[in-house]
Design an enzyme around this catalytic site. Structure first.
Site, PDB file in Angstrom:
ATOM      1  N   GLU A 286       0.751  -1.061   0.049  1.00  0.00           N
ATOM      2  CA  GLU A 286      -0.177   0.090  -0.053  1.00  0.00           C
ATOM      3  C   GLU A 286       0.863   1.365   0.283  1.00  0.00           C
ATOM      4  O   GLU A 286       0.527   2.362   0.828  1.00  0.00           O
ATOM      5  CB  GLU A 286      -0.948  -0.083   1.031  1.00  0.00           C
ATOM      6  CG  GLU A 286      -1.820  -1.176   1.230  1.00  0.00           C
ATOM      7  CD  GLU A 286      -2.989  -1.158   2.329  1.00  0.00           C
ATOM      8  OE1 GLU A 286      -2.669  -0.583   3.340  1.00  0.00           O
ATOM      9  OE2 GLU A 286      -4.172  -1.620   2.071  1.00  0.00           O
ATOM     10  N   ASP A 360      -8.132  -9.193   3.971  1.00  0.00           N
ATOM     11  CA  ASP A 360      -7.952  -8.222   4.974  1.00  0.00           C
ATOM     12  C   ASP A 360      -8.938  -8.056   5.947  1.00  0.00           C
ATOM     13  O   ASP A 360      -9.870  -7.298   5.902  1.00  0.00           O
ATOM     14  CB  ASP A 360      -7.911  -6.727   4.335  1.00  0.00           C
ATOM     15  CG  ASP A 360      -7.501  -5.543   4.946  1.00  0.00           C
ATOM     16  OD1 ASP A 360      -7.047  -5.903   6.091  1.00  0.00           O
ATOM     17  OD2 ASP A 360      -7.530  -4.522   4.569  1.00  0.00           O
ATOM     18  N   GLU A 388     -12.711  -2.729  11.703  1.00  0.00           N
ATOM     19  CA  GLU A 388     -12.650  -1.770  10.642  1.00  0.00           C
ATOM     20  C   GLU A 388     -13.921  -2.364   9.606  1.00  0.00           C
ATOM     21  O   GLU A 388     -14.432  -1.558   8.823  1.00  0.00           O
ATOM     22  CB  GLU A 388     -11.362  -2.129   9.910  1.00  0.00           C
ATOM     23  CG  GLU A 388     -11.265  -1.598   8.657  1.00  0.00           C
ATOM     24  CD  GLU A 388      -9.936  -1.803   7.704  1.00  0.00           C
ATOM     25  OE1 GLU A 388      -9.060  -2.192   8.670  1.00  0.00           O
ATOM     26  OE2 GLU A 388      -9.671  -1.340   6.995  1.00  0.00           O
TER      27      GLU A 388
HETATM   28  C1  GCU Z   1      -6.019  -2.472   5.817  1.00  0.00           C
HETATM   29  C2  GCU Z   1      -6.383  -1.136   6.188  1.00  0.00           C
HETATM   30  C3  GCU Z   1      -5.323  -0.022   6.200  1.00  0.00           C
HETATM   31  C4  GCU Z   1      -4.184  -0.534   6.906  1.00  0.00           C
HETATM   32  C5  GCU Z   1      -3.752  -2.054   6.412  1.00  0.00           C
HETATM   33  C6  GCU Z   1      -2.748  -2.635   6.978  1.00  0.00           C
HETATM   34  O1  GCU Z   1      -6.048  -2.315   4.471  1.00  0.00           O
HETATM   35  O2  GCU Z   1      -7.612  -0.612   5.596  1.00  0.00           O
HETATM   36  O3  GCU Z   1      -5.846   1.088   6.922  1.00  0.00           O
HETATM   37  O4  GCU Z   1      -3.103   0.172   6.933  1.00  0.00           O
HETATM   38  O5  GCU Z   1      -4.889  -2.945   6.497  1.00  0.00           O
HETATM   39  O6  GCU Z   1      -2.819  -3.663   7.585  1.00  0.00           O
HETATM   40  O7  GCU Z   1      -1.589  -2.273   6.750  1.00  0.00           O
END
Ligand code: GCU
Length: 683
Positions: A286, A360, A388
């Site tokens: 990400e 996730d 979440e």
């Molecule tokens: C999910 C979550 C993010 C978080 C990511 C992670 O995608 O939405 O906010 O940063 O997990 O676990 O790194």
């Protein structure tokens, strides 16, 4: 005020009969005089607890007589040394609680090899009182199955919390290190009471600033507060920190200057925090920086940090949640594809931290295929306590059952290659299956500055359940729920039985009204709250809910069989066969692994479309039943906590209907199918 601040450590007066029984059993306290801060904490907790529960504090005594409660280790207490208790098998953190006969009468002893073991035993003893347990034949031996039992705070330095629904971050960075909020101590007490022994203070999407000397001093102040409670501090490390705060022009893990920078940084941290636990790293996921930016592997990156921490015994927790910009594969396959080839290439103080499922933290996912597939790499489990994808703070969803389902999942990866031989996820992460040297489990915290810590009273149960299962993954979700209810509300059976029933069914209810039958990731973009199965316009395919459900006029579901993306082949062969076979796969995972026609016949006799609608309805009905159950429990609960929970259940009721109506309307439009006979029209 009954605002939930005390969590499960409420210590309200017990019923008269129990008070007199326990006062009889505990007439005096024998605690070593010149104790460590940990022993003082144990004594303090005992006094606080007994005063609250029994309305009186037993006298302190030097010698154990009839009715004495004796605390300590063989080193700190000659009395305990004399008893020659079998303490060896308890290890560093375990304890024993036992009735013993001394020459002056019957006593109860809480003994351990270390003061922290004594503290854990003390909390256990108080729990026995809180849950109204008979003390007659006490003989308890307990030690944790997993070494690192950590909370992961996704807390930012500006006090916002990523995926946090309980106010701001507890860490008041601005006033640290000089001002120590008393809440830090209560946080430590709560964690120690359930055996949590470490905390990662900052978000995995880390700011490099957390590794500057200013912030190290602040983290050190927190570590000083937590230390007596057996809680070590860890930090999330941003991989590019050598560039951002170190003045280097690269963070390449094979570059000597970069390696030297991390070694110096580790030394600096250890000078301030001698028992610093280590780093947690999210890399090449990400948009986070990582070793792949320099053409290096995850192992190169992790091993460099491991080398820096090695002189101090610290660990690197390297996350397997990789979700990159350029993955052409099924997203569910990426982690396995990247890490499986690296098995055996990680240093021995690296632990790969793997989320429970391959996508996730969905309401339900099959277990992550890396469990059982990395015999030569320490693996730990990452669970999400904060909800979440499960309704944030307001929906009542007890996660004990979700955690239990993951821990009990059979990887079928034992040496026989067969299923049903105990090679469950718990046996992977406690180290017994593959002989891991380092073991761990992490929970993404649901804690913030709200008076009730977790955003709702029932969310406290998820923090509690995480800690209890981290200590002993064999505990049942039910026993934990009942224990928590007794401690948090009342031991009255007429309360505990219905409230536990509601908790135990709540997670399946959420699965049903959000993503039944193995569907996943249909939540609103970014915020992940509420339904959005129709979203199809986002830049990357895997950001769109349509990518996950793949519904069209013909059918629905994600084909991960050999004809589809082949993700099933990442599981051990017998499981790959089971998951890959539409007639053998558990219905809970049906649409996770298969794309099927709408009229596919289900076990219930309904076709797939009717079953889907049925599940949505069932979820809504369950929430309605939960609200009714709670309404019937008003006389057992104080007004404030009753009201908050009741109002939240109203929100959940409305939103369960929102989920059901929106999802069915959408799938109906896509499939062109009429509402099945007997199904409720949307409101
Ligand atoms: C999910 C979550 C993010 C978080 C990511 C992670 O995608 O939405 O906010 O940063 O997990 O676990 O790194």
């Amino acid at each position: 005020a009954e605002d939930g601040y005390e969590l499960w450590l409420r210590y309200r007066p017990l019923e008269a009969e129990w008070r007199s029984t326990y006062r009889e059993a505990v007439r005096s306290l024998v605690v070593p005089q010149s104790g460590s801060p940990t022993l003082r904490a144990a004594r303090g907790e005992l006094l606080r607890g007994l005063e609250g529960l029994l309305g009186a504090v037993p006298a302190s005594a030097r010698e154990a007589g009839e009715g004495a409660l004796l605390l300590g280790t063989p080193e700190t207490s000659a009395r305990i040394a004399d008893l020659k208790l079998p303490l060896k098998p308890l290890g560093e953190e375990g304890y024993l609680i036992r009735r013993v006969d001394t020459d002056r009468g019957a006593a109860i002893v809480i003994a351990a090899n270390s003061d922290i073991g004594v503290l854990y035993g003390t909390f256990h003893f108080l729990r026995l009182l809180q849950t109204r347990t008979a003390l007659a034949n006490l003989d308890i031996v307990s030690r944790p199955r997993i070494q690192l039992r950590l909370l992961n705070h996704w807390d930012n330095l500006d006090r916002s919390v990523e995926r946090g629904y309980a106010g701001q971050s507890l860490w008041d960075w601005w006033r640290l290190p000089d001002y120590l909020d008393p809440r830090y101590t209560d946080y430590a007490r709560a964690n120690a009471s359930i055996g949590i022994n470490g905390t990662v203070l900052n978000n995995v999407n880390a700011s490099a600033d957390s590794l500057t000397s200013r912030y190290i001093a602040k983290a050190a102040a927190l570590a000083d507060v937590f230390r007596p409670y057996g809680i070590r501090v860890y930090l999330s490390a941003r991989f590019s920190a050598p560039v951002e705060i170190g003045g280097l022009d690269t963070a390449d893990p094979l570059e000597p200057a970069v390696r030297a920078w991390w070694k110096a940084k580790a030394a600096e941290i250890h000078a301030a925090i001698p028992d610093f636990g280590g780093f947690l790293v999210k890399a090449n996921s990400e948009g986070q920086p990582g070793p792949q930016d320099y053409g290096r592997s995850h192992a190169d990156g992790a091993n460099m940090l491991a080398e820096a921490l090695r002189p101090y015994g610290g660990a690197v927790m390297w996350r397997a949640f990789v979700y990159s910009d350029t993955n052409p594969e099924d997203r569910a396959k990426q982690a396995y594809s990247e890490f499986k080839p690296l098995d055996g290439r990680f240093a021995d103080n690296v632990i790969l931290q793997v989320k429970n499922g391959p996508i996730d933290f969905q309401p339900r996912e099959p277990f992550h295929p890396l469990f059982g597939a990395m015999p030569a790499t320490n693996l730990m489990l990452e669970l999400q306590i904060t909800k979440e994808y499960l309704g944030f703070d307001t929906h009542l969803v007890y996660l004990g059952t979700l955690f239990e389902e993951v821990l009990d999942a059979d990887t079928c990866a034992g040496s026989s290659g067969r299923c049903g031989e105990g090679a469950v996820v718990a046996s992977v992460i406690d180290g017994s299956l593959h002989g891991y040297r380092r073991t761990g489990i992490a929970g993404v915290a649901n804690i913030g500055t709200d008076r009730d810590w977790s955003g709702s009273i029932f969310n406290q149960a998820n923090w509690y359940a995480f800690g209890r299962l981290a200590w002993n993954p064999d505990l049942s979700a039910r026993s934990i729920a009942e224990e928590w209810l007794r401690m948090t509300f009342t031991a009255n059976k007429r309360f505990v039985a219905p409230a536990a029933g509601m908790m135990l069914r709540s997670r399946q209810a959420a699965v049903d009204y959000m993503t039944p039958l193995g569907l996943a990731h249909l939540m609103g973009t970014d915020h992940h709250y509420g339904p959005a199965p129709w979203v199809d316009h986002l830049a990357r395919p895997e950001w769109n809910p349509v990518y996950y459900h793949r519904a069209d006029r013909e059918g629905i579901g994600f084909d991960r069989t050999a004809e589809g993306t082949g993700a099933v082949s990442q599981y051990a062969p017998p499981l790959a066969r089971r998951f890959g076979n539409r007639n053998a796969v558990p219905e809970d995972y049906l649409l996770w692994f298969h794309h099927l026609p709408w009229d596919y016949p289900m076990a219930s006799g309904r076709d797939l479309w009717a079953e889907l609608v049925h599940r949505y309805d069932r979820g809504v009905a369950e929430v309605r039943a939960m609200a009714e159950t709670w309404a019937g429990l008003e006389s057992f609960v104080d007004a404030e906590r009753f009201y908050k929970t009741a109002r939240f259940l109203e929100i959940q009721k409305r939103e369960a209907r929102w989920w059901r109506d929106a999802s069915i309307a959408y799938f109906r439009a896509v499939s062109g199918r009429p509402l099945p006979a007997g199904a409720r029209e949307p409101a």
